[in-house]
Design a protein around this motif. Structure first.
Motif, PDB file in Angstrom:
ATOM      1  N   GLN B   7       0.756  -1.412  -0.165  1.00  0.00           N
ATOM      2  CA  GLN B   7      -0.015  -0.168  -0.001  1.00  0.00           C
ATOM      3  C   GLN B   7       0.653   1.147  -0.014  1.00  0.00           C
ATOM      4  O   GLN B   7       0.532   2.190  -0.669  1.00  0.00           O
ATOM      5  CB  GLN B   7      -0.774   0.048   1.261  1.00  0.00           C
ATOM      6  N   LEU B  10       2.226   1.767  -3.367  1.00  0.00           N
ATOM      7  CA  LEU B  10       1.200   2.345  -4.339  1.00  0.00           C
ATOM      8  C   LEU B  10       0.847   3.590  -4.119  1.00  0.00           C
ATOM      9  O   LEU B  10       0.602   4.565  -5.040  1.00  0.00           O
ATOM     10  CB  LEU B  10       0.203   1.424  -4.287  1.00  0.00           C
ATOM     11  N   VAL B  13       3.396   5.892  -5.719  1.00  0.00           N
ATOM     12  CA  VAL B  13       3.188   5.746  -7.105  1.00  0.00           C
ATOM     13  C   VAL B  13       2.228   7.000  -7.313  1.00  0.00           C
ATOM     14  O   VAL B  13       2.246   8.037  -8.293  1.00  0.00           O
ATOM     15  CB  VAL B  13       2.706   4.635  -7.735  1.00  0.00           C
ATOM     16  N   SER B  14       0.994   7.033  -6.539  1.00  0.00           N
ATOM     17  CA  SER B  14      -0.247   7.886  -6.884  1.00  0.00           C
ATOM     18  C   SER B  14       0.208   9.285  -6.628  1.00  0.00           C
ATOM     19  O   SER B  14      -0.036  10.348  -7.184  1.00  0.00           O
ATOM     20  CB  SER B  14      -1.389   7.512  -5.773  1.00  0.00           C
ATOM     21  N   LEU B 142       4.306   1.640 -13.767  1.00  0.00           N
ATOM     22  CA  LEU B 142       4.090   2.581 -12.703  1.00  0.00           C
ATOM     23  C   LEU B 142       5.392   2.900 -11.980  1.00  0.00           C
ATOM     24  O   LEU B 142       5.468   4.165 -11.676  1.00  0.00           O
ATOM     25  CB  LEU B 142       3.241   2.077 -11.666  1.00  0.00           C
ATOM     26  N   ILE B 211      -2.839   4.854 -17.727  1.00  0.00           N
ATOM     27  CA  ILE B 211      -3.093   4.400 -16.194  1.00  0.00           C
ATOM     28  C   ILE B 211      -4.630   4.515 -16.501  1.00  0.00           C
ATOM     29  O   ILE B 211      -5.401   3.750 -16.077  1.00  0.00           O
ATOM     30  CB  ILE B 211      -2.685   5.216 -15.255  1.00  0.00           C
TER      31      ILE B 211
END
Lengths: 439, 286
Positions: B7, B10, B13-14, B142, B211
């Protein structure tokens, strides 16, 4: 790169606040304030004689916002219905007035009021969101104008919203489809379901419906996660789904949410480990997905353009001629609604009372196969279809296209009142198991 | 625990994509003291240009290089025509102009490309997953995005601190008569800064396409978050945007894991907290 003028900083801050406020107002940017798209297919001729006074139907749907593709389908369906009826309901020319609700209840309220007060419409129909349909229904009740809901919701047919003189529901109640499809999902895809749901009324209704239906269907719900309507980044949801121990992820979002989810799930290879079941399907989503993302997913739907039925095929043919591709399911609701209204008005059932009398228990079949309008809650009962997405090789032989992929109807679940909430249940207000979000 | 590490990865990445969007916004704001509300729309245009370039040449890498250049030219043209007359006016005028411009751009794209979205294929070379040694494997694309964002952050920092552009523009904003009297063609520097800001927005558009796909409202959806990142990080603060973008990505991802229903509002809660207890932002100066 620093701002050092402190006096300016306060002004900047104020400006930013203003910017954020404006952004909030324009969240789903687009369309003029009125969004009025008056479309007079009828010629609106002499108003002195009752017989050729135009039949005015107000269509309120989401022409901007996350479900814009569904809204445009609905407009297409309504316009095509009028065209195929030669613009007439009996002697009366039909005039369809399309308005944009921007997927927002307050806009729906405003547009509905304008249609009722300024345009003096005889009927209201349309909606792509459970949030807006209740607003339109509210205005319809106050004005005494019959309203035909065309989006999935559990609440329209129940108190405090339902009015037997006003309210009709052509789209399925959310739980109707879920109850119908759950046994198939549990038997064919897997017995542990993870629910990935949009955080608004429709998502909460689905969550409640799956949790209620799972036990009897032989399934277990291993978790629910919520995403805000209009989510672009589903990546953080992927590990949660994977680690839930589920065999199947049921995705409850529509439109762009669905496209984004499937695209990102694909990047993560989610389909290698899990089955994906879409609670809602429409050809307009498939258009953005293409073969690669449609392939291997399962979905339920109330319509697919390959349904073997004369009415369906006539509609599909006319739609293809007009728009160059087959129709999606949301156009069909409006096509059916306009046909229902026109047929009843042609038969002289043009007051709300006469219309109600004719509609209750009515069996009809336009472009969705045979349906019946249940008397107690005015819920249309129609078949539910289970679809399987095929890859390019198989699909091309069967009329699929690279533009919108192809889904095969692998199961038809006939209309059955047992799937719907009982007539006793719909006397009670709908209360989802989880607290409703504030927005 | 493994889930938490996935998590976190990720979330970063976001966050990286948010950083990129916020940096372009903050660059124009910090250097020119100009709030560019159309930043989101320009990001969307970048994504569409990328989709068209990809359709024409079929190569993601060419799009990655070409689109920021095209967007820089669009940015320069915009600055020369619409933006420049706004500099002497107050900021609300600028805000209203670019707000209106946003609508015009979105409707324009709808007319040209239709209101439905389209998908953009990512580079074939990166269509695999990479194991990081912790958490679940992540799509290589990503990780590539994170690397590109890192390079852009570094590049922008060097541009602002190792060239005299930053110095001149900041000086010119304080006293443009003096800077012109010194023989500096101030307008040229200003146009460069605006163009670079728009190019960065365009680059964010190219990277986001594979994406989320591209659609007319994509900029409106994310611009609000980009503003939140800028405000939380400190308006005009370069590293503030970087830190706050990553932080917000991280917080949203972790909230998704434990209480997904609140994932949509945590960035705004954070903004309220920061505004209350540290109004100048995490790394902002007063």
């Amino acid at each position: 790169m620093r701002v050092t003028t402190s006096s300016a900083a306060v002004r900047h801050l104020l400006a930013i606040v203003l910017a954020l406020l404006l952004a909030g107002c324009g969240g789903s940017i687009g369309g003029g304030a009125g969004g009025g798209d008056g479309d007079g297919d009828g010629d609106g001729g002499g108003e002195d004689t009752a017989s050729d006074e135009p039949l005015k139907v107000g269509v309120i749907t989401g022409l901007t916002g996350a479900y814009v593709s569904l809204g445009e389908e609905q407009r297409n369906g309504a316009e095509l219905a009028v065209k195929l009826l030669d613009g007439k309901a009996g002697d009366r020319p039909i005039e369809v007035i399309v308005r944009d609700d921007q997927l927002k209840p307050e806009a729906a309220l405003r547009e509905a009021q304008s249609l009722v007060q300024e345009e003096k419409v005889d009927f209201l129909t349309g909606c792509v969101s459970a949030a807006t349909t209740l607003a339109v229904n509210q205005v319809a009740k106050e004005a005494g104008v019959p309203y035909i809901g065309t989006c999935q919701t559990e609440q329209l047919n129940r108190p405090p919203h339902f009015s037997p003189d006003i309210t009709y529901h052509l789209a399925p109640a959310t739980s109707l489809n879920v109850t119908a499809a759950s046994p198939w999902i549990c038997e064919n895809l897997g017995s542990k379901l993870f629910l990935l749901m949009p955080d608004y009324a429709y998502g909460h209704e689905q969550n409640a419906a799956y949790r209620a239906a799972a036990g009897d269907a032989g399934c277990e719900i291993v978790g629910t996660a919520w995403f805000p309507l209009g989510t672009t980044d589903f990546n953080p949801y992927i590990p949660r789904v994977e680690n839930s121990g589920a065999d199947v992820v049921v995705f409850g979002g529509a439109g762009r949410d669905q496209v984004n989810f499937l695209r990102q799930a694909n990047q993560f290879g989610l389909r290698d480990n899990l089955e994906i079941f879409l609670n809602i399907e429409d050809l307009t989503f498939d258009e953005e997905l293409g073969f690669r993302l449609v392939e291997g997913t399962h979905a339920m739907a109330h319509f697919y353009w390959t349904i073997e039925d004369q009415g369906v095929q006539d509609y599909v043919e006319a739609y293809e001629q007009e728009h160059g591709r087959p129709p999606g399911g949301y156009s069909v609701f409006l096509y059916n609604a306009l046909n229902l209204i026109a047929e009843q008005v042609a038969q002289g059932n043009d007051t709300p009372e006469e219309f109600r009398e004719a509609m209750e228990g009515l069996e009809f079949s336009y472009a969705q196969g045979p349906e019946v309008m249940r008397e107690c809650d005015h819920q249309a009962l129609a078949p539910v279809y289970i679809l399987e997405g095929l890859g390019a090789d198989e699909a091309e032989e069967r009329g699929g296209s690279a533009d919108h992929g192809f889904r095969e109807i692998i199961e038809t679940i006939p209309a059955n009142e047992e799937y719907a909430p009982t007539c006793e249940e719909v006397q009670e207000e709908f209360a989802p198991a989880t607290p409703k979000p504030s927005s | 625990m493994e889930q938490l590490t996935s998590q976190i990865a990720l979330g970063l990445v976001s966050g990286a994509l948010l950083v990129l969007l916020a940096l372009g916004l903050n660059l124009i704001f910090g250097m020119l003291e100009f709030i560019n509300f159309s930043h989101g729309a320009l990001y969307m245009v970048g994504a569409y240009v990328a989709a068209y370039v990809l359709g024409a040449v079929g190569n993601f890498w060419i799009a990655l290089i070409l689109v920021p250049i095209i967007m820089a030219m669009i940015g320069a043209a915009l600055e020369r025509t619409l933006i420049r007359p706004m500099y002497p006016r107050n900021q609300v005028d600028a805000l209203l102009l670019t707000f209106g411009l946003t609508y015009v751009i979105i409707e324009g794209v709808r007319m040209i490309a239709g209101s439905g979205g389209r998908s953009v294929a990512g580079p074939e070379e990166l269509a695999f997953q990479v194991s990081l040694g912790f958490g679940r494997p992540l799509p290589a694309y990503l990780l590539f995005v994170v690397v590109v964002v890192g390079l852009v952050v570094l590049g922008l920092w060097l541009f602002l601190n190792r060239t005299n552009v930053g110095l001149i523009v900041r000086g010119g904003i304080r006293d443009h008569i003096m800077i012109r009297a010194l023989g500096v063609r101030f307008d040229r520097y200003r146009i460069v800064v605006f163009a670079v800001g728009v190019a960065v927005a365009g680059l964010a558009g190219v990277l986001t396409g594979p994406i989320t796909g591209v659609y007319p409202e994509m900029g409106a959806d994310i611009l609000i978050l980009a503003f939140v990142v800028v405000v939380v990080g400190g308006m005009g603060s370069f590293w503030g945007s970087v830190v706050s973008g990553l932080l917000i990505g991280l917080i949203v991802a972790i909230t998704t894991l434990y209480a997904s229903i609140y994932a949509g509002i945590v960035p705004f809660l954070l903004m309220i907290l920061v505004m209350t207890f540290r109004p100048r932002g995490l790394l902002g100066t007063t």
